[in-house]
Write a protein that holds these residues in place. Sequence first.
Motif, PDB file in Angstrom:
ATOM      1  N   LEU A   4      -7.355  29.540  19.459  1.00  0.00           N
ATOM      2  CA  LEU A   4      -7.598  28.620  20.570  1.00  0.00           C
ATOM      3  C   LEU A   4      -8.720  27.710  20.165  1.00  0.00           C
ATOM      4  O   LEU A   4      -8.775  26.444  20.579  1.00  0.00           O
ATOM      5  CB  LEU A   4      -7.820  29.068  21.834  1.00  0.00           C
ATOM      6  N   ILE A   5      -9.876  28.189  19.521  1.00  0.00           N
ATOM      7  CA  ILE A   5     -10.930  27.113  19.245  1.00  0.00           C
ATOM      8  C   ILE A   5     -10.429  25.972  18.318  1.00  0.00           C
ATOM      9  O   ILE A   5     -10.925  24.943  18.452  1.00  0.00           O
ATOM     10  CB  ILE A   5     -12.033  27.797  18.712  1.00  0.00           C
ATOM     11  N   HIS A   6      -9.611  26.490  17.595  1.00  0.00           N
ATOM     12  CA  HIS A   6      -9.088  25.256  16.501  1.00  0.00           C
ATOM     13  C   HIS A   6      -8.407  24.165  17.308  1.00  0.00           C
ATOM     14  O   HIS A   6      -8.648  23.075  16.966  1.00  0.00           O
ATOM     15  CB  HIS A   6      -7.903  26.143  15.566  1.00  0.00           C
ATOM     16  N   TRP A   7      -7.486  24.508  18.278  1.00  0.00           N
ATOM     17  CA  TRP A   7      -6.849  23.557  18.918  1.00  0.00           C
ATOM     18  C   TRP A   7      -7.654  22.966  20.071  1.00  0.00           C
ATOM     19  O   TRP A   7      -7.750  21.600  20.128  1.00  0.00           O
ATOM     20  CB  TRP A   7      -5.631  24.111  19.798  1.00  0.00           C
ATOM     21  N   ARG A   8      -8.682  23.465  20.424  1.00  0.00           N
ATOM     22  CA  ARG A   8      -9.619  22.845  21.314  1.00  0.00           C
ATOM     23  C   ARG A   8     -10.458  21.928  20.499  1.00  0.00           C
ATOM     24  O   ARG A   8     -10.845  20.796  21.104  1.00  0.00           O
ATOM     25  CB  ARG A   8     -10.801  23.716  22.106  1.00  0.00           C
ATOM     26  N   LEU A   9     -11.003  22.324  19.217  1.00  0.00           N
ATOM     27  CA  LEU A   9     -11.813  21.336  18.393  1.00  0.00           C
ATOM     28  C   LEU A   9     -10.882  20.189  17.940  1.00  0.00           C
ATOM     29  O   LEU A   9     -11.525  19.165  17.811  1.00  0.00           O
ATOM     30  CB  LEU A   9     -11.988  21.900  17.163  1.00  0.00           C
ATOM     31  N   LEU A  10      -9.427  20.551  17.809  1.00  0.00           N
ATOM     32  CA  LEU A  10      -8.375  19.205  17.517  1.00  0.00           C
ATOM     33  C   LEU A  10      -8.531  18.209  18.594  1.00  0.00           C
ATOM     34  O   LEU A  10      -8.861  16.971  18.422  1.00  0.00           O
ATOM     35  CB  LEU A  10      -7.413  19.737  17.165  1.00  0.00           C
ATOM     36  N   LEU A  11      -8.530  18.685  19.755  1.00  0.00           N
ATOM     37  CA  LEU A  11      -8.330  17.879  21.009  1.00  0.00           C
ATOM     38  C   LEU A  11      -9.887  17.243  20.966  1.00  0.00           C
ATOM     39  O   LEU A  11      -9.849  15.571  21.451  1.00  0.00           O
ATOM     40  CB  LEU A  11      -8.037  18.447  22.288  1.00  0.00           C
ATOM     41  N   ALA A  12     -11.066  17.644  20.768  1.00  0.00           N
ATOM     42  CA  ALA A  12     -12.134  17.129  21.015  1.00  0.00           C
ATOM     43  C   ALA A  12     -12.347  16.253  19.842  1.00  0.00           C
ATOM     44  O   ALA A  12     -12.982  15.046  20.237  1.00  0.00           O
ATOM     45  CB  ALA A  12     -13.331  18.314  20.904  1.00  0.00           C
ATOM     46  N   VAL A  13     -12.115  16.345  18.687  1.00  0.00           N
ATOM     47  CA  VAL A  13     -12.221  15.412  17.629  1.00  0.00           C
ATOM     48  C   VAL A  13     -11.299  14.124  17.968  1.00  0.00           C
ATOM     49  O   VAL A  13     -11.908  13.112  17.748  1.00  0.00           O
ATOM     50  CB  VAL A  13     -11.551  15.923  16.426  1.00  0.00           C
ATOM     51  N   VAL A  14     -10.127  14.120  18.534  1.00  0.00           N
ATOM     52  CA  VAL A  14      -9.357  13.088  19.009  1.00  0.00           C
ATOM     53  C   VAL A  14     -10.071  12.325  20.041  1.00  0.00           C
ATOM     54  O   VAL A  14     -10.086  11.132  20.038  1.00  0.00           O
ATOM     55  CB  VAL A  14      -7.781  13.566  19.378  1.00  0.00           C
ATOM     56  N   ASP A  15     -10.658  12.937  20.945  1.00  0.00           N
ATOM     57  CA  ASP A  15     -11.221  12.308  22.013  1.00  0.00           C
ATOM     58  C   ASP A  15     -12.522  11.383  21.341  1.00  0.00           C
ATOM     59  O   ASP A  15     -12.854  10.337  21.900  1.00  0.00           O
ATOM     60  CB  ASP A  15     -11.593  13.378  23.149  1.00  0.00           C
ATOM     61  N   ALA A  16     -13.365  12.478  20.753  1.00  0.00           N
ATOM     62  CA  ALA A  16     -14.597  11.811  20.450  1.00  0.00           C
ATOM     63  C   ALA A  16     -14.748  10.892  19.160  1.00  0.00           C
ATOM     64  O   ALA A  16     -15.246  10.040  18.973  1.00  0.00           O
ATOM     65  CB  ALA A  16     -15.601  12.996  20.133  1.00  0.00           C
ATOM     66  N   ILE A  19     -16.330  14.139  14.107  1.00  0.00           N
ATOM     67  CA  ILE A  19     -16.213  15.606  14.008  1.00  0.00           C
ATOM     68  C   ILE A  19     -17.596  16.271  14.578  1.00  0.00           C
ATOM     69  O   ILE A  19     -17.569  17.319  15.246  1.00  0.00           O
ATOM     70  CB  ILE A  19     -16.259  16.224  12.542  1.00  0.00           C
ATOM     71  N   THR A  20     -18.678  15.494  14.417  1.00  0.00           N
ATOM     72  CA  THR A  20     -20.252  15.966  14.756  1.00  0.00           C
ATOM     73  C   THR A  20     -20.236  16.154  16.217  1.00  0.00           C
ATOM     74  O   THR A  20     -20.789  16.984  16.827  1.00  0.00           O
ATOM     75  CB  THR A  20     -21.263  15.145  14.271  1.00  0.00           C
ATOM     76  N   HIS A  21     -19.786  15.166  16.855  1.00  0.00           N
ATOM     77  CA  HIS A  21     -19.844  15.163  18.333  1.00  0.00           C
ATOM     78  C   HIS A  21     -18.786  16.112  19.216  1.00  0.00           C
ATOM     79  O   HIS A  21     -19.161  16.682  19.896  1.00  0.00           O
ATOM     80  CB  HIS A  21     -19.233  13.762  18.714  1.00  0.00           C
ATOM     81  N   ALA A  22     -17.755  16.182  18.408  1.00  0.00           N
ATOM     82  CA  ALA A  22     -16.819  17.224  18.783  1.00  0.00           C
ATOM     83  C   ALA A  22     -17.205  18.645  18.708  1.00  0.00           C
ATOM     84  O   ALA A  22     -16.941  19.458  19.543  1.00  0.00           O
ATOM     85  CB  ALA A  22     -15.461  17.259  18.045  1.00  0.00           C
ATOM     86  N   THR A  29     -20.851  24.695  14.750  1.00  0.00           N
ATOM     87  CA  THR A  29     -21.967  23.815  13.806  1.00  0.00           C
ATOM     88  C   THR A  29     -20.962  22.500  13.159  1.00  0.00           C
ATOM     89  O   THR A  29     -19.900  22.949  13.281  1.00  0.00           O
ATOM     90  CB  THR A  29     -22.398  24.334  12.871  1.00  0.00           C
ATOM     91  N   GLN A  30     -21.688  21.554  12.744  1.00  0.00           N
ATOM     92  CA  GLN A  30     -20.644  20.640  11.961  1.00  0.00           C
ATOM     93  C   GLN A  30     -19.901  20.968  10.741  1.00  0.00           C
ATOM     94  O   GLN A  30     -18.677  20.709  10.623  1.00  0.00           O
ATOM     95  CB  GLN A  30     -21.760  19.242  11.665  1.00  0.00           C
ATOM     96  N   SER A  31     -20.432  21.970  10.137  1.00  0.00           N
ATOM     97  CA  SER A  31     -19.944  22.370   8.973  1.00  0.00           C
ATOM     98  C   SER A  31     -18.942  23.263   9.210  1.00  0.00           C
ATOM     99  O   SER A  31     -17.677  23.297   8.931  1.00  0.00           O
ATOM    100  CB  SER A  31     -20.976  23.150   8.146  1.00  0.00           C
ATOM    101  N   GLY A  32     -18.907  24.190  10.293  1.00  0.00           N
ATOM    102  CA  GLY A  32     -17.679  25.064  10.798  1.00  0.00           C
ATOM    103  C   GLY A  32     -16.689  24.298  11.500  1.00  0.00           C
ATOM    104  O   GLY A  32     -15.479  24.546  11.355  1.00  0.00           O
ATOM    105  N   ALA A  33     -17.100  23.227  12.035  1.00  0.00           N
ATOM    106  CA  ALA A  33     -15.903  22.215  12.484  1.00  0.00           C
ATOM    107  C   ALA A  33     -15.136  21.679  11.586  1.00  0.00           C
ATOM    108  O   ALA A  33     -13.821  21.533  11.707  1.00  0.00           O
ATOM    109  CB  ALA A  33     -16.514  21.164  13.809  1.00  0.00           C
ATOM    110  N   SER A  34     -15.816  21.108  10.283  1.00  0.00           N
ATOM    111  CA  SER A  34     -15.266  20.637   9.182  1.00  0.00           C
ATOM    112  C   SER A  34     -14.343  21.636   8.825  1.00  0.00           C
ATOM    113  O   SER A  34     -13.177  21.339   8.255  1.00  0.00           O
ATOM    114  CB  SER A  34     -16.189  20.066   8.356  1.00  0.00           C
ATOM    115  N   GLN A  35     -14.711  22.900   8.629  1.00  0.00           N
ATOM    116  CA  GLN A  35     -13.858  23.785   8.063  1.00  0.00           C
ATOM    117  C   GLN A  35     -12.773  24.150   8.658  1.00  0.00           C
ATOM    118  O   GLN A  35     -11.544  24.441   8.131  1.00  0.00           O
ATOM    119  CB  GLN A  35     -14.812  25.126   7.562  1.00  0.00           C
ATOM    120  N   ALA A  36     -12.891  24.140  10.127  1.00  0.00           N
ATOM    121  CA  ALA A  36     -11.848  24.543  11.101  1.00  0.00           C
ATOM    122  C   ALA A  36     -10.779  23.418  10.893  1.00  0.00           C
ATOM    123  O   ALA A  36      -9.452  23.809  11.066  1.00  0.00           O
ATOM    124  CB  ALA A  36     -12.240  24.653  12.387  1.00  0.00           C
TER     125      ALA A  36
END
Length: 291
Positions: A4-16, A19-22, A29-36
Amino acid sequence: MMNLIHWRLLLAVVDAGNITHAAKQVGMTQSGASQAIAQLEHHLGAPLFTRERRQSVPTALGLRVAHEAHAMLAAHGRIQALGREASGAPGGVLRLASFPMVFSTILPPVLRRFRQLHPAIEVVPLEASDSEIETLLAAGTVDVGVVLNPPARRGACPLGEDDWVAVLPASHPLARGASVALAQLAAQPFVLATGGCNVHAASVAADAGLALADVRATVMEWSSAYALVRDNVGVALVPELTLPENRRGLRVLPLATPVRRRFALAASPQAAGLPAALALFEMLRQDDSRA
């Protein structure tokens, strides 16, 4: 494996659009989000975003996947609601207002822990100034909000605190000492940074019966204030939590008589008995009792 965190992150990046803000919104973390995001793209076999300068723009596939992810998470929320209804556990939406600096420093670990304890409660963040938060709380537009130096009678839950500190050019005569008096600082050419709040250096000086004698510049962003101090435009008085990692060219000194800010979380009158708000306050009280 996608979760679920992958899909929540995806929507957060679309909205923001970033990647850093999402990453901050979902507690990564920013690096964790980029990897996800890279894992998602590898799993689907096609790019979901194009990178343009500092922006992440969804591709056509990214928009379609985000639409499906939104529907999937909505369905997951409805399933959770059924479980909450059966068990009596708190759920729903909690609207939380804070000023940006607290969102980026104090609140992330608090919200990560709250999400772990109460995954069924969705926290909707709203950035506002200190005076705007008071208005939003009074009107019931938000459920809880971060307030500065709350009176004890308010029943607010402590979040943290920091000190006001002096920031001077490294070559400034006052920079040679171990501390500086507020009166000395107020008498210097001054860079006034507000951070978008009503509580700032001028109000701190006024509370001490002082006035800033020579304000050379007034800015909202802390980073702008530090750049001006480096350029010898003036000195500044800032909250400790806003200090930059790179302090080259700056000298940071405590005040000779410390002035402290306290942060707390307060509920609106309409949300005082809201199960989601009560759950957050209970967690904070338990954490405070263990500290």
